[in-house]
Design a protein around this motif. Structure first.
Motif, short mmCIF file in Angstrom:
data_model
loop_
_atom_site.label_atom_id
_atom_site.label_comp_id
_atom_site.label_asym_id
_atom_site.label_seq_id
_atom_site.Cartn_x
_atom_site.Cartn_y
_atom_site.Cartn_z
N PRO A 49 0.84 -1.21 0.00
CA PRO A 49 0.00 0.00 0.00
C PRO A 49 0.87 1.25 0.00
O PRO A 49 1.98 1.25 0.54
CB PRO A 49 -0.79 -0.12 1.32
N ASP A 50 0.37 2.29 -0.67
CA ASP A 50 1.13 3.56 -0.70
C ASP A 50 0.19 4.69 -0.30
O ASP A 50 -0.25 5.47 -1.14
CB ASP A 50 1.69 3.79 -2.11
N PRO A 51 -0.15 4.73 1.00
CA PRO A 51 -1.18 5.69 1.44
C PRO A 51 -0.69 7.13 1.31
O PRO A 51 0.53 7.39 1.34
CB PRO A 51 -1.39 5.32 2.92
N ARG A 52 -1.65 8.04 1.12
CA ARG A 52 -1.26 9.47 1.08
C ARG A 52 -0.83 9.85 2.50
O ARG A 52 -1.31 9.26 3.49
CB ARG A 52 -2.44 10.33 0.60
N VAL A 55 -2.97 10.27 6.60
CA VAL A 55 -4.35 9.73 6.61
C VAL A 55 -4.83 9.64 8.07
O VAL A 55 -4.14 9.03 8.89
CB VAL A 55 -4.37 8.33 5.97
N PRO A 56 -5.98 10.26 8.40
CA PRO A 56 -6.42 10.19 9.81
C PRO A 56 -6.89 8.78 10.16
O PRO A 56 -7.53 8.13 9.32
CB PRO A 56 -7.57 11.19 9.89
N VAL A 57 -6.51 8.29 11.33
CA VAL A 57 -6.85 6.94 11.75
C VAL A 57 -7.92 7.01 12.83
O VAL A 57 -7.73 7.69 13.84
CB VAL A 57 -5.58 6.23 12.30
N PRO A 58 -9.07 6.34 12.65
CA PRO A 58 -10.11 6.38 13.69
C PRO A 58 -9.57 5.90 15.03
O PRO A 58 -8.90 4.87 15.10
CB PRO A 58 -11.19 5.43 13.16
N LEU A 61 -10.11 2.19 16.15
CA LEU A 61 -9.22 1.10 15.67
C LEU A 61 -7.91 1.10 16.44
O LEU A 61 -7.36 0.04 16.79
CB LEU A 61 -8.95 1.27 14.17
N VAL A 62 -7.39 2.29 16.74
CA VAL A 62 -6.13 2.37 17.50
C VAL A 62 -6.35 1.82 18.90
O VAL A 62 -5.56 1.02 19.41
CB VAL A 62 -5.62 3.83 17.55
N LEU A 64 -8.61 -0.34 19.76
CA LEU A 64 -8.80 -1.78 19.61
C LEU A 64 -7.44 -2.47 19.52
O LEU A 64 -7.19 -3.51 20.15
CB LEU A 64 -9.59 -2.07 18.32
N TYR A 65 -6.53 -1.91 18.75
CA TYR A 65 -5.19 -2.49 18.61
C TYR A 65 -4.48 -2.52 19.96
O TYR A 65 -3.97 -3.56 20.40
CB TYR A 65 -4.36 -1.69 17.59
N ARG A 94 -11.99 -4.34 9.60
CA ARG A 94 -11.84 -3.26 8.60
C ARG A 94 -12.76 -2.12 9.00
O ARG A 94 -13.86 -2.33 9.49
CB ARG A 94 -12.22 -3.77 7.20
N SER A 95 -12.29 -0.89 8.73
CA SER A 95 -13.12 0.28 9.07
C SER A 95 -13.40 1.08 7.79
O SER A 95 -12.53 1.17 6.91
CB SER A 95 -12.38 1.18 10.06
N PHE A 96 -14.64 1.60 7.72
CA PHE A 96 -15.07 2.36 6.53
C PHE A 96 -15.73 3.66 6.99
O PHE A 96 -16.60 3.63 7.87
CB PHE A 96 -16.10 1.55 5.73
N TRP B 33 2.90 2.44 5.64
CA TRP B 33 1.54 1.87 5.63
C TRP B 33 1.21 1.07 6.88
O TRP B 33 0.04 0.78 7.13
CB TRP B 33 1.32 1.03 4.37
N LEU B 92 -1.75 -3.14 12.57
CA LEU B 92 -2.74 -2.10 12.27
C LEU B 92 -2.16 -1.34 11.08
O LEU B 92 -1.07 -0.79 11.18
CB LEU B 92 -2.90 -1.17 13.48
N LEU B 94 -2.76 0.65 6.86
CA LEU B 94 -3.62 1.32 5.88
C LEU B 94 -3.59 0.49 4.61
O LEU B 94 -2.51 0.15 4.11
CB LEU B 94 -3.09 2.72 5.59
N ASP B 95 -4.78 0.16 4.06
CA ASP B 95 -4.76 -0.62 2.81
C ASP B 95 -4.66 0.33 1.61
O ASP B 95 -4.52 1.54 1.78
CB ASP B 95 -6.01 -1.51 2.73
N SER B 96 -4.73 -0.22 0.42
CA SER B 96 -4.46 0.63 -0.77
C SER B 96 -5.56 1.66 -1.00
O SER B 96 -5.41 2.55 -1.80
CB SER B 96 -4.28 -0.24 -2.01
N ASP B 98 -6.54 3.51 1.53
CA ASP B 98 -6.36 4.37 2.72
C ASP B 98 -7.35 4.04 3.83
O ASP B 98 -7.68 4.89 4.65
CB ASP B 98 -6.52 5.85 2.36
N ARG B 99 -7.85 2.79 3.84
CA ARG B 99 -8.73 2.42 4.94
C ARG B 99 -7.90 1.70 6.01
O ARG B 99 -6.92 1.02 5.70
CB ARG B 99 -9.84 1.50 4.42
N VAL B 100 -8.35 1.82 7.25
CA VAL B 100 -7.58 1.26 8.36
C VAL B 100 -8.05 -0.17 8.62
O VAL B 100 -9.24 -0.45 8.68
CB VAL B 100 -7.77 2.12 9.63
N VAL B 101 -7.06 -1.07 8.71
CA VAL B 101 -7.34 -2.49 8.91
C VAL B 101 -6.54 -2.98 10.11
O VAL B 101 -5.39 -2.59 10.30
CB VAL B 101 -6.92 -3.31 7.66
N LEU B 102 -7.16 -3.81 10.95
CA LEU B 102 -6.46 -4.49 12.05
C LEU B 102 -6.53 -5.98 11.72
O LEU B 102 -7.63 -6.53 11.56
CB LEU B 102 -7.12 -4.22 13.40
#
Lengths: 284, 116
Positions: A49-52, A55-58, A61-62, A64-65, A94-96, B33, B92, B94-96, B98-102
């Motif tokens: 993955p090559d995220p911008r 990217v803000p992280v909810p 999820l943090v 939870l980790y 996964r979070s959306f 990532w 934890l 970021l996927d391609s 930009d969504r957060v995955v654990l």
């Protein structure tokens, strides 16, 4: 895999080890790249993955980790609930964030105003089976709920003009739960795996209608109060990405890709041994 | 480098066992990532599987036979020192999109080594 010593005579002309195979130069970037690609595909990723940047992280999820890692002192939200009823067999969470929302009037609700939000879940890999999900909506502290209890109705809808949306859950919103000092409180709605499977197999989009109305009165709140008084479903003017990412509606899916152990080891329903109820609170 | 390979040679002359190895995701360019952790203790197995294989070497019967044959015929290689039990780690990231995955990733940490 050889521990030294020449093995040529045992090959008896069978398979002669090529010298290069005996000591591959690991400095070869091409080889490192190949190994990395293999590992990424093992991790279920087509490519790295090559995220911008930024990217803000909810927060959820943090937290939870950290909770999973038993780093409880790093869990920031004092109202954090470990979703034990969702996370049972899942090895992937996964979070959306929602795509957008539309305020609109609908005759179905006697000219009231409700909010439509939708989520694009098409990025869930085909080989991953969703076991459970939850829709998390943030209540805001800015405005009191007003006199008397209010009711939040959650509908499932194919699209925002759906004349007959399906009522998924109705919930009384009371002020009592907001006794602790935080800047808000999340309402979490459990969603069935079937609902996700159907959306994933279909358009890949999942749409909801949200309605808040006073419990003792049939008219829904006027538009301007719905957005500010109750649910954080629209961004405040000038609000930055990061703080909005911490408040906007969040769909969380719990799934298993058929590879390896669940996040919660069996027999450790209660990771970390914290004494909390099913929806218990993290002890600070 | 010279010093390091000499050290690994010395280590490998010792009996097969688990050695520390910390994987820093910055070193492999994955910090962009992977949100957490920034690295993890992966460990590795290294060392000799010499005759006789002690019980704690967690050896298979085949490894014992192979080591026995090696003790009478040096042309047959000794058994290999490999991971015999592994555990997952949670990442934890970021996927391609930009969504957060654990996610729990299988077989990422060496818990035990043995001769096979």
């Amino acid at each position: 895999g050889r521990q030294g010593g020449d093995t040529s005579e045992i090959d008896h002309g069978r398979v002669h080890p090529t010298p290069s195979a005996l000591s591959p130069s690991l400095r070869d970037p091409g080889l490192a790249q190949t190994i990395q690609s293999l590992l990424l595909s093992r991790l279920g990723l087509q490519s790295q993955p090559d995220p911008r940047p930024g990217v803000p992280v909810p927060r959820y999820l943090v937290d939870l980790y950290h909770f999973h890692q038993q780093q409880y002192h790093l869990v920031e939200d004092p109202s954090f609930n470990f979703p034990s009823q969702h996370i049972q067999e899942a090895n992937t969470i996964r979070s959306f964030h929602h795509n957008d929302f539309i305020f609109f009037k609908l005759s179905f609700f006697k000219k009231t105003t409700i909010v439509h939000i939708s989520f694009n879940i098409s990025s869930i890999p085909q080989d991953e089976s969703v076991l459970s999900a939850e829709l998390r909506l943030r209540r805001s502290d800015e405005a009191a709920l007003g006199p008397g209890p209010h009711r939040l109705n959650l509908y499932l809808t194919e699209h925002h003009e759906d004349p007959e949306p399906t009522l998924l859950e109705t919930r009384l919103l009371t002020n009592g739960l907001r006794s602790y000092k935080t800047s808000g409180f999340w309402e979490a709605f459990s969603l069935s795996a079937e609902l996700l499977h159907k959306a994933h197999a279909g358009t890949g989009s999942l749409g909801f209608l949200l309605e808040v109305r006073p419990e003792n009165n049939t008219t829904s709140l006027p538009e301007q109060t719905l957005s500010s008084a109750h649910l954080r479903v629209c961004r405040s003017v000038g609000q930055d990405d990061h703080s909005w990412a911490q408040e906007r509606p969040l769909l969380v899916t719990y799934s298993h890709d058929g590879r390896g152990q669940a996040l919660v080891k069996h027999g450790r329903r209660n990771p970390g041994g914290i004494n909390w109820s099913e929806r218990g609170r993290v002890k600070r | 480098n010279g010093g390091r390979s000499a050290k690994l040679k010395r280590l490998s002359r010792n009996r097969c066992r688990r050695h520390p190895l910390y994987v820093d995701f910055n070193d492999v360019g994955w910090e962009k990532w992977i949100i957490a952790p920034s690295g993890y203790d992966a460990f590795f197995c290294l060392g000799e599987c010499r005759f006789p294989l002690a019980d704690h070497m967690n050896s298979s019967s085949h490894a014992m036979v192979q080591t026995l044959v090696n003790s009478v015929n040096g042309a047959v290689p000794r058994a290999c020192c490999v991971p015999t039990s592994l555990s997952p780690i949670a990442l934890l990231y970021l996927d391609s999109q930009d969504r957060v995955v654990l996610k729990n990733y299988q077989d990422m940490v060496v818990e035990g080594c043995g001769c096979r």
